[in-house]
Design an enzyme around this catalytic site. Structure first.
Site, PDB file in Angstrom:
ATOM      1  N   HIS A 139      -2.446  -3.658 -10.294  1.00 30.60           N
ATOM      2  CA  HIS A 139      -1.739  -4.270  -9.170  1.00 30.60           C
ATOM      3  C   HIS A 139      -0.503  -3.489  -8.732  1.00 30.60           C
ATOM      4  O   HIS A 139      -0.148  -3.495  -7.545  1.00 30.60           O
ATOM      5  CB  HIS A 139      -1.327  -5.696  -9.562  1.00 30.60           C
ATOM      6  CG  HIS A 139      -0.943  -6.563  -8.404  1.00 30.60           C
ATOM      7  ND1 HIS A 139      -1.849  -6.981  -7.448  1.00 30.60           N
ATOM      8  CD2 HIS A 139       0.253  -7.105  -8.037  1.00 30.60           C
ATOM      9  CE1 HIS A 139      -1.238  -7.735  -6.546  1.00 30.60           C
ATOM     10  NE2 HIS A 139       0.038  -7.824  -6.891  1.00 30.60           N
ATOM     11  N   SER A 193       0.490  -7.098  -1.964  1.00 28.94           N
ATOM     12  CA  SER A 193       0.564  -8.350  -2.703  1.00 28.94           C
ATOM     13  C   SER A 193       1.091  -9.488  -1.827  1.00 28.94           C
ATOM     14  O   SER A 193       0.435  -9.883  -0.874  1.00 28.94           O
ATOM     15  CB  SER A 193       1.424  -8.143  -3.955  1.00 28.94           C
ATOM     16  OG  SER A 193       1.377  -9.245  -4.818  1.00 28.94           O
TER      17      SER A 193
END
Length: 391
Positions: free
Chosen positions: A364, A164
């Protein structure tokens, strides 16, 4: 769904207003030493005075060889920390897998998170301490930590692993400082975040119109800390999110709201430890910068709202480091469409591989805590490492 929103409304102010000094008792050190692995803490001061915590697993408890080894440098995402690389334990956490494979494992911590809240002259209670975003993490923090690791180990190059924001900051650094390529042997970017126009997060879509516009938020918000790690979160996880709790599904739904719904891969038993270590704190400007990316559809510098100083796009096409990307279909923060746009921007010689996680619901945060993570992700990473090492 009504219960979920009540939970969010109560929880967010609780985290934001929690006393700064009461941090969780679960740390990267306790998580690593629980399994008998050696652990070291190092400190690095940046050129602008931030003192960053660096964590090291110098060698594997299973191999017990402490000689010269290749370096693996792991960098966490937004609101995360080094703890996320070890939470899954010795069989499934990437830090332990790399250590057992013979790597000297170092885990960075960005300015402002749980392990990097010191400064040579500024106190975290001062707004000036929080005057940064992920541009500074890429251009100042990453070089400071990686160069320190190279000096300590004697290794000229490191293998970089980012998740990320750890991918965003890497792309910032290597697009603007092309000479840094000599320090990186390979880069493995999980859930890469550069372009964000097509992200699916309902929270981002809700916040972006207000907070992603510099003219609207500049006079409302100053430089602030966002979601620090607290003892309250640890207690919440222990009391409300354990396996026997009737509220456990609400705990996982809060995570899904941010990352993408994936009940199949969520390790719910781990939720108390996740909440004890995450969120780990950040600057509000890191959030605002991402919201600007969503609004603009660009990967560019922070827009301060100054008419005579427009933000510049990051020149991704200049990156010249062997990069492997790992992305998924159900990622609310890193959409498949935006990752494909990043692929097209990277030079053909730079993009060495792009792996789509097989599971259609992979979200995610599954890159850190998902069930079957070795089969879905880590096996591909280790194969890519072998490819680079055998060249």
């Amino acid at each position: 769904m009504k219960q979920l929103w009540i939970f969010v409304i109560i929880l967010v102010p609780l985290i934001s207003c929690a006393p700064q000094e009461k941090a969780s008792s679960i740390t990267t050190r306790t998580l690593v030493e629980k399994y008998g692995y050696p652990f070291e803490e190092h400190s690095v001061q940046t050129s602008d005075g931030y003192i960053l915590g660096l964590h090291r697993i110098p060698y594997s408890a299973r191999v017990n060889y402490d000689g010269q080894r290749p370096v693996a440098f792991l960098m966490h995402g937004l609101l995360c920390s080094s703890s996320d690389w070890v939470l899954l334990g010795t069989e499934n956490a990437l830090a332990f897998i790399l250590s057992d494979a013979g790597y000297d494992v170092w885990m960075g911590n960005a300015r402002g998170n749980t392990y990097s809240k010191d400064h040579a002259t500024l106190h975290p209670l001062l707004p000036k301490f929080w005057k940064f975003d992920w541009h500074e993490i890429g251009m100042i923090d990453l070089p400071a930590m990686i160069d320190y690791v190279r000096y300590e180990t004697g290794e000229e190059q490191v293998h970089y692993f980012g998740h990320s924001q750890g991918t965003t900051s890497f792309l910032v650094l290597n697009s603007l400082n092309t000479k840094f390529k000599s320090r990186i042997k390979s880069a493995h970017l999980m859930a890469p975040v550069a372009f964000m126009e097509n992200m699916k997060s309902p929270l981002v879509k809700l916040a972006a119109p207000l907070l992603g516009n510099p003219k609207s938020w500049m006079n409302i918000f100053g430089n602030l800390e966002f979601l620090p790690n607290t003892r309250i979160m640890e207690l919440l996880g222990q009391k409300a999110c354990h396996d026997a709790s009737k509220y456990q599904s609400m705990c996982s739904n809060v995570i899904f709201l941010m990352a993408g719904f994936d009940d199949e891969n969520m390790n719910k038993t781990l939720i108390p430890e996740i909440l004890a270590t995450t969120p780990a704190g950040a600057s509000t400007n890191q959030i605002f910068h991402y919201l600007q990316e969503y609004n603009s559809g660009k990967f560019r510098e922070f827009d301060h709202g100054k008419l005579l100083k427009k933000p510049k796009d990051y020149p991704i096409e200049k990156i010249d480091v062997p990069i492997f990307l790992y992305y998924s279909e159900n990622d609310y923060m890193s959409s498949e469409v935006d990752v494909e746009k990043l692929m097209r921007k990277l030079k053909e010689s730079t993009l060495r591989g792009a792996h789509k996680v097989p599971h259609p619901r992979w979200n995610h945060l599954d890159y850190l805590w998902g069930l079957n993570i070795n089969e879905q992700l880590h096996d591909a990473i280790m194969e890519d490492l072998d490819t680079i090492n055998n060249e």
